[in-house]
Each structure stands twice: as C-alpha cells, then as structure tokens.
Write an enzyme that holds these catalytic residues in place. Structure first.
Site, PDB file in Angstrom:
ATOM      1  N   LYS A  67     -80.040   6.098  18.775  1.00 17.00           N
ATOM      2  CA  LYS A  67     -79.573   6.098  17.586  1.00 17.00           C
ATOM      3  C   LYS A  67     -81.064   5.969  16.644  1.00 17.00           C
ATOM      4  CE  LYS A  67     -77.337   2.172  18.321  1.00 17.00           C
ATOM      5  NZ  LYS A  67     -76.471   0.753  18.081  1.00 17.00           N
ATOM      6  N   GLU A 110     -78.378 -11.503  18.899  1.00 18.72           N
ATOM      7  CA  GLU A 110     -79.376 -10.766  19.242  1.00 18.72           C
ATOM      8  C   GLU A 110     -80.537 -11.807  19.535  1.00 18.72           C
ATOM      9  OE1 GLU A 110     -80.718  -7.315  18.512  1.00 18.72           O
ATOM     10  OE2 GLU A 110     -82.310  -8.457  19.519  1.00 18.72           O
ATOM     11  N   TYR A 120     -85.085  -8.588  23.678  1.00 15.50           N
ATOM     12  CA  TYR A 120     -84.477  -7.694  24.590  1.00 15.50           C
ATOM     13  C   TYR A 120     -83.608  -8.643  25.477  1.00 15.50           C
ATOM     14  CZ  TYR A 120     -87.785  -4.293  23.129  1.00 15.50           C
ATOM     15  OH  TYR A 120     -88.386  -3.443  22.346  1.00 15.50           O
ATOM     16  N   ASP A 134     -76.022  -5.603  20.452  1.00 17.35           N
ATOM     17  CA  ASP A 134     -77.102  -6.752  20.219  1.00 17.35           C
ATOM     18  C   ASP A 134     -76.980  -7.233  18.870  1.00 17.35           C
ATOM     19  OD1 ASP A 134     -77.262  -6.609  22.881  1.00 17.35           O
ATOM     20  OD2 ASP A 134     -79.180  -5.650  22.759  1.00 17.35           O
ATOM     21  N   ASP A 175     -72.310  -1.325  17.534  1.00 14.30           N
ATOM     22  CA  ASP A 175     -73.588  -1.573  18.006  1.00 14.30           C
ATOM     23  C   ASP A 175     -73.275  -2.762  18.945  1.00 14.30           C
ATOM     24  OD1 ASP A 175     -76.423  -2.060  18.371  1.00 14.30           O
ATOM     25  OD2 ASP A 175     -76.198  -3.569  16.919  1.00 14.30           O
TER      26      ASP A 175
HETATM   27 MG   LIG Z   1     -78.004  -4.410  16.751  1.00 14.53          MG
END
Ligand SMILES: [Mg+2]
Length: 205
Positions: free
Chosen positions: A112, A20, A23, A14, A12
C-alpha cells in the site's frame, strides 16, 4: 449477488483492528482494539465481504518470517471467531522497496498505497471496488482507496490521531474520519441504508 459483485470493506490491520505496537513480532503483542470484533460482526451480518490488507515490511527487514505473519492471522481469526466475527480473506505484503534481503527488496505492486492486494482480492471474491471501503489509520490507506475508486475512512486509533494533526490536506482524502473501527462501520452501514438499492439493480428486468 448483484451482477457487479459484492461490496467489501478492506481493513488495515495494525492500529485498525489490533493495537499498533511498532512491529508486531510476537503473538503475545496481538491485542484487539475495543469494538473491533463487533464492527466486523456487523459487516458480516450486513453482507459485506471483509478483507484484511496489511503491509508487513518487517518480513523484508528480517524482523519476522512470512510463516509468522500467517500465524498472526490464524490467531486473529481465532480470537475474532470466538466473538462471532469473520474475516473473509487476509492479504499481506512482505516487501520493501529499499530495505532487507534480496527476495523481499523490490518495488512491488502490493505494498500500500499500491492497489495490488485489493485488486487480487477483488478478483478472487468478485468484489465491486466502486461500492467498497478501505478503513485504516494512515494516509497511505486513504490513498490506496483512492487508487481503486473506493471510499477511504481514517480511524483515530493507531497512528490515526497523530496523522490528523500532521498530515497535509492533500494527504487527508478521507470520506470520513471515525473514532475507531466500530464507529467507521456504523457510518458505512448508515450510508448503505440511505443509498437504498443499487441503481444498477433497477435497470435489470
Ligand atoms: Mg495501520
């Protein structure tokens, strides 16, 4: 190469490789998490394919463009490259089932936990999904792993620590929980060592 294909580690993006930030809509918000480059470098050295698989519904929501996502990935590859780490392939899903403009608003096979991105990468890079791993910070990443018969590892970075507190047991299907990507990689490499040669190899003349 084994007949069955390469083992891969799907990452993955972010909250797993980089911070993280909600956005990620500006390049200057792209910051690597500690140990991420070292973890990826270790995977490269151990012969694993490394594939980034990331949901980017910000595209469907009109927050940024696909061209921007590609630019983020080019920049990420550059930053990692300076530290001797290589991503073999980047895949992203720009869709959302209910949000945004027509051409991105659909139930797609790639978002996902749908396994579309992994299946496509597996076909392109001759990856054996049954010997592969998915590392991410959400139960959605773990579910994606489950759907392709790979092992899922949850990292505590990003949303990981929060999900550990709030997710139901049914959602938490991790083969392992790791502090961060580097710790996840150490676990994967220790496991690969313990397992020794692939049993399928022993059947070969
Ligand atoms: Mg993530």
């Amino acid at each position: 190469m084994r007949d069955a294909g390469h083992a891969a580690v799907f990452l993955d993006r972010d909250g797993t490789i980089n911070e993280e930030v909600g956005y990620l809509d500006r390049i200057d918000k792209l910051r690597l998490l500690p140990g991420a480059a070292e973890g990826i470098r270790l995977l490269n050295a151990s012969g694993f394919k490394v594939v980034v698989v990331t949901n980017q519904s910000g595209v469907a929501r009109g927050l940024f463009t696909e061209a921007f996502v590609v630019e983020v990935h080019r920049t990420l590859a550059e930053i990692l490259g300076r530290q001797g780490a290589r991503i073999d392939r980047f895949d992203y899903c720009p869709h959302h089932p209910t949000e945004g403009a027509d051409r991105y608003r659909r139930a797609c096979p790639c978002r996902k936990p749908e396994p579309g991105m992994l299946l496509e990468a597996a076909a392109a890079l001759a990856i054996d999904l049954g010997r592969s791993y998915v590392v991410g910070d959400t139960p959605r990443d773990l579910e994606t792993a489950r759907r392709v018969g790979a092992r899922g590892i949850l990292v505590r970075t990003g949303y990981g620590a929060e999900h550990l507190k709030t997710a139901s047991a049914g959602e938490m299907t991790a083969a392992h929980v790791a502090a961060d990507l580097l710790a996840a990689v150490h676990w994967i490499l220790a496991k690969a060592d313990r397992q020794g040669p692939d049993p399928r190899d022993r059947r070969r003349p």
